[in-house]
Design a protein around this motif. Structure first.
Motif, PDB file in Angstrom:
ATOM      1  N   ILE A  32       0.861  -1.176   0.000  1.00 37.88           N
ATOM      2  CA  ILE A  32       0.000   0.000   0.000  1.00 37.88           C
ATOM      3  C   ILE A  32       0.895   1.223   0.000  1.00 37.88           C
ATOM      4  N   ILE A  33       0.594   2.168  -0.878  1.00 38.20           N
ATOM      5  CA  ILE A  33       1.453   3.326  -1.052  1.00 38.20           C
ATOM      6  C   ILE A  33       0.748   4.561  -0.514  1.00 38.20           C
ATOM      7  N   SER A  34       1.249   5.063   0.596  1.00 33.07           N
ATOM      8  CA  SER A  34       0.705   6.267   1.213  1.00 33.07           C
ATOM      9  C   SER A  34       1.536   7.464   0.749  1.00 33.07           C
ATOM     10  N   MET A  35       0.856   8.553   0.459  1.00 30.75           N
ATOM     11  CA  MET A  35       1.542   9.757  -0.026  1.00 30.75           C
ATOM     12  C   MET A  35       1.389  10.883   0.991  1.00 30.75           C
ATOM     13  N   ASN A  36       2.469  11.641   1.190  1.00 30.53           N
ATOM     14  CA  ASN A  36       2.328  12.851   1.984  1.00 30.53           C
ATOM     15  C   ASN A  36       1.781  13.955   1.074  1.00 30.53           C
ATOM     16  N   LYS A  37       1.583  15.128   1.612  1.00 30.32           N
ATOM     17  CA  LYS A  37       0.940  16.212   0.864  1.00 30.32           C
ATOM     18  C   LYS A  37       1.711  16.585  -0.409  1.00 30.32           C
ATOM     19  N   SER A  38       3.024  16.720  -0.306  1.00 34.17           N
ATOM     20  CA  SER A  38       3.800  17.142  -1.475  1.00 34.17           C
ATOM     21  C   SER A  38       3.905  16.035  -2.525  1.00 34.17           C
ATOM     22  N   SER A  39       4.049  14.777  -2.115  1.00 36.75           N
ATOM     23  CA  SER A  39       4.115  13.700  -3.111  1.00 36.75           C
ATOM     24  C   SER A  39       2.763  13.500  -3.785  1.00 36.75           C
ATOM     25  N   ALA A  40       1.668  13.698  -3.047  1.00 31.17           N
ATOM     26  CA  ALA A  40       0.335  13.616  -3.642  1.00 31.17           C
ATOM     27  C   ALA A  40       0.141  14.740  -4.654  1.00 31.17           C
ATOM     28  N   TYR A  41       0.623  15.931  -4.316  1.00 27.92           N
ATOM     29  CA  TYR A  41       0.558  17.059  -5.249  1.00 27.92           C
ATOM     30  C   TYR A  41       1.301  16.725  -6.545  1.00 27.92           C
ATOM     31  N   LEU A  42       2.502  16.173  -6.418  1.00 29.28           N
ATOM     32  CA  LEU A  42       3.287  15.818  -7.603  1.00 29.28           C
ATOM     33  C   LEU A  42       2.591  14.726  -8.405  1.00 29.28           C
ATOM     34  N   TRP A  43       2.048  13.710  -7.738  1.00 28.49           N
ATOM     35  CA  TRP A  43       1.378  12.613  -8.435  1.00 28.49           C
ATOM     36  C   TRP A  43       0.212  13.147  -9.274  1.00 28.49           C
ATOM     37  N   GLU A  44      -0.575  14.028  -8.678  1.00 29.18           N
ATOM     38  CA  GLU A  44      -1.696  14.605  -9.414  1.00 29.18           C
ATOM     39  C   GLU A  44      -1.215  15.459 -10.582  1.00 29.18           C
ATOM     40  N   ALA A  45      -0.112  16.177 -10.400  1.00 25.43           N
ATOM     41  CA  ALA A  45       0.411  17.061 -11.441  1.00 25.43           C
ATOM     42  C   ALA A  45       0.948  16.290 -12.650  1.00 25.43           C
ATOM     43  N   ILE A  46       1.436  15.074 -12.433  1.00 26.19           N
ATOM     44  CA  ILE A  46       2.034  14.315 -13.546  1.00 26.19           C
ATOM     45  C   ILE A  46       1.097  13.251 -14.103  1.00 26.19           C
ATOM     46  N   ALA A  47      -0.108  13.166 -13.582  1.00 25.20           N
ATOM     47  CA  ALA A  47      -1.060  12.155 -14.055  1.00 25.20           C
ATOM     48  C   ALA A  47      -1.245  12.248 -15.559  1.00 25.20           C
ATOM     49  N   ASP A  48      -1.082  11.110 -16.234  1.00 27.83           N
ATOM     50  CA  ASP A  48      -1.273  11.008 -17.685  1.00 27.83           C
ATOM     51  C   ASP A  48      -0.324  11.888 -18.496  1.00 27.83           C
ATOM     52  N   LYS A  49       0.845  12.204 -17.941  1.00 29.31           N
ATOM     53  CA  LYS A  49       1.823  13.035 -18.647  1.00 29.31           C
ATOM     54  C   LYS A  49       3.206  12.415 -18.542  1.00 29.31           C
ATOM     55  N   GLU A  50       4.010  12.675 -19.539  1.00 26.92           N
ATOM     56  CA  GLU A  50       5.432  12.356 -19.455  1.00 26.92           C
ATOM     57  C   GLU A  50       6.065  13.376 -18.516  1.00 26.92           C
ATOM     58  N   PHE A  51       7.060  12.956 -17.742  1.00 24.74           N
ATOM     59  CA  PHE A  51       7.739  13.892 -16.850  1.00 24.74           C
ATOM     60  C   PHE A  51       9.187  13.475 -16.661  1.00 24.74           C
ATOM     61  N   THR A  52       9.971  14.408 -16.183  1.00 21.30           N
ATOM     62  CA  THR A  52      11.380  14.173 -15.859  1.00 21.30           C
ATOM     63  C   THR A  52      11.582  14.581 -14.400  1.00 21.30           C
ATOM     64  N   PRO A  53      12.719  14.229 -13.832  1.00 21.49           N
ATOM     65  CA  PRO A  53      13.004  14.719 -12.483  1.00 21.49           C
ATOM     66  C   PRO A  53      12.956  16.249 -12.421  1.00 21.49           C
ATOM     67  N   GLU A  54      13.437  16.889 -13.472  1.00 18.68           N
ATOM     68  CA  GLU A  54      13.446  18.346 -13.522  1.00 18.68           C
ATOM     69  C   GLU A  54      12.025  18.920 -13.505  1.00 18.68           C
ATOM     70  N   THR A  55      11.089  18.214 -14.116  1.00 21.36           N
ATOM     71  CA  THR A  55       9.684  18.633 -14.083  1.00 21.36           C
ATOM     72  C   THR A  55       9.187  18.668 -12.641  1.00 21.36           C
ATOM     73  N   LEU A  56       9.491  17.609 -11.898  1.00 20.94           N
ATOM     74  CA  LEU A  56       9.048  17.525 -10.507  1.00 20.94           C
ATOM     75  C   LEU A  56       9.717  18.594  -9.653  1.00 20.94           C
ATOM     76  N   VAL A  57      11.003  18.833  -9.889  1.00 19.71           N
ATOM     77  CA  VAL A  57      11.724  19.876  -9.152  1.00 19.71           C
ATOM     78  C   VAL A  57      11.074  21.233  -9.395  1.00 19.71           C
ATOM     79  N   ALA A  58      10.770  21.538 -10.651  1.00 15.95           N
ATOM     80  CA  ALA A  58      10.147  22.825 -10.979  1.00 15.95           C
ATOM     81  C   ALA A  58       8.794  22.973 -10.283  1.00 15.95           C
ATOM     82  N   LEU A  59       8.022  21.902 -10.239  1.00 13.86           N
ATOM     83  CA  LEU A  59       6.725  21.945  -9.555  1.00 13.86           C
ATOM     84  C   LEU A  59       6.896  22.221  -8.059  1.00 13.86           C
ATOM     85  N   LEU A  60       7.864  21.556  -7.432  1.00 14.87           N
ATOM     86  CA  LEU A  60       8.101  21.776  -6.003  1.00 14.87           C
ATOM     87  C   LEU A  60       8.567  23.200  -5.721  1.00 14.87           C
ATOM     88  N   VAL A  61       9.510  23.686  -6.519  1.00 11.19           N
ATOM     89  CA  VAL A  61      10.046  25.038  -6.319  1.00 11.19           C
ATOM     90  C   VAL A  61       8.937  26.074  -6.468  1.00 11.19           C
TER      91      VAL A  61
END
Length: 89
Positions: A31-60
């Motif tokens: 079972i995979i539990s997400m904290n607030k920031s990882s859940a935010y990232l998961w929703e942001a990349i749903a059905d999209k290609e992404f890179t580590p840099e994409t996730l970094v930009a979203l967090l920043v």
């Protein structure tokens, strides 16, 4: 990278949980539990290609953290997601 199909974020009793849907994804031992920031990232990349840099930009942008700290967090998160087999390269 891309999130694997059939893994969706759900709010269950106030917790953000990745739920596997479809016969090919059923494995109740992980079972995979997400904290607030990882859940935010998961929703942001749903059905999209992404890179580590994409996730970094979203967090920043969303959390106003330093890029170096965000990259460290993203590397750790991607490692966990790979181990859980919920993303594919």
């Amino acid at each position: 990278m891309r999130a694997k199909k059939g893994f969706n974020l759900r709010d269950i009793c106030g917790e953000q949980i990745i739920v596997a849907e479809g016969k090919e994804n059923i494995d109740f031992s992980n079972i995979i539990s997400m904290n607030k920031s990882s859940a935010y990232l998961w929703e942001a990349i749903a059905d999209k290609e992404f890179t580590p840099e994409t996730l970094v930009a979203l967090l920043v942008e969303h959390y106003e953290v330093e890029e170096s700290a965000a990259m460290k967090d993203v590397e750790e998160l991607l490692s966990q997601w790979r181990e859980a087999e919920i993303i594919e390269d």
